[in-house]
Motif scaffolding. Structure first.
Motif: not given
Length: 307
Positions: A212-239
């Motif tokens: 995913n190329n959207a920096a959706f948590d740039r100003h409030s980082p989600v714990p465990g989110r790694n932009s290079n490897t994390w692929t769970k990006t839609t609401p139903e599976n995104l912690p």
């Protein structure tokens, strides 16, 4: 007459004991542990406000561009023929299209973007020749253009085509804004729900190797989110999907900060993509699912259906 003299005191000054010093140090450490995260949050809030100011300037530039071009929005990139609605030529991306309304390349950068990637604008050298407004300038790439509502890569969107332009994301904060396949390119700082190559994605379908190329948590980082490897990006599976905060520019010319989960709110009934591959929900990321472009556009990589 009597003279008064000062006599040295027999009392010695009392020093701090070791225990008292340790107590003071412990109190200071506790206060630091409490206040440092607060200070860090305050600094990030200041950066978020500064970056929101940038997106508001871009939103106004987009609105002026549309006003000057019969309500056609800029495209993510321009192909090798003169674009009919806008007159733009290749080697010009969306940032170059709106730059004449900004006059400041710093607007394309965000202080919270720790990657800080840039590119140097180049002019088109093949017919039809045309000067990229960013030629020779070093351009930050903290943002990407959402081309999901374009009718293919080279067909601009008109505001009249969108039922809800105020709910159509046009520009988003992003991970590195130039394509892996073209690291020095100036017109691939984009993403979409349908992109057929590795220029950028709003989200990943199961089994997709791209990120995913959207920096959706740039100003409030989600714990465990790694932009290079994390692929769970839609609401139903995104912690923590409602924790991640980013700034967005909308097609009607306004900008605001939103949680990632809020961008996936339902905008209408489910529709079938024109290639017949999926039933999907219109969201802020995409409203148009049919047109006159190729199969890549008709498809939808996200395949998202709201609850």
């Amino acid at each position: 007459m009597y003279l008064m003299t000062c006599q040295p005191s027999n009392k010695s000054r009392r020093a701090f004991t070791l225990i008292e010093l340790l107590v003071v140090i412990a109190i200071i450490a506790i206060l630091a542990a409490i206040l440092f995260p607060v200070f860090a949050q305050a600094r990030e809030k200041a950066r978020q406000i500064a970056c929101l100011s940038n997106t508001k300037q871009m939103a106004q530039a987009v609105a002026m561009f549309a006003q000057d071009h019969d309500e056609f929005l800029p495209k993510a990139s321009f192909n090798d023929v003169i674009d009919g609605p806008t007159g733009m030529t290749s080697n010009t991306g969306w940032d170059g299209a709106i730059y004449p309304y900004l006059k400041n390349v710093a607007v394309f950068g965000c202080a919270s973007d720790t990657v800080g990637r840039t590119y140097t604008g180049t002019s088109n050298t093949t017919p039809p020749t045309g000067r990229n407004p960013l030629t020779g300038l070093v351009v930050p790439t903290s943002y990407r253009f959402n081309s999901s509502n374009q009718l293919g890569a080279f067909n601009p969107t008109n505001l009249s085509m969108l039922d809800r332009p105020a709910d159509a994301i046009l520009i988003t904060e992003s991970t590195p804004g130039v394509a892996v396949s073209n690291p020095n390119g100036d017109n691939y700082n984009q993403l979409s729900t349908w992109e057929g190559d590795n220029r950028g994605f709003v989200c990943n379908a199961p089994g997709n190797v791209f990120t995913n190329n959207a920096a959706f948590d740039r100003h409030s980082p989600v714990p465990g989110r790694n932009s290079n490897t994390w692929t769970k990006t839609t609401p139903e599976n995104l912690p923590g999907s409602n924790q991640g905060i980013s700034n967005y520019v909308f097609a009607d010319g306004h900008a605001k900060a939103m949680a990632w989960g809020a961008t996936w709110q339902r905008l209408g009934p489910d529709v079938q993509t024109q290639d017949g591959s999926k039933m999907v929900t219109p969201t802020m990321w995409r409203q148009l699912f049919s047109g006159s472009a190729g199969a890549a556009f008709y498809a939808d990589r996200c395949g998202y259906r709201a609850p």
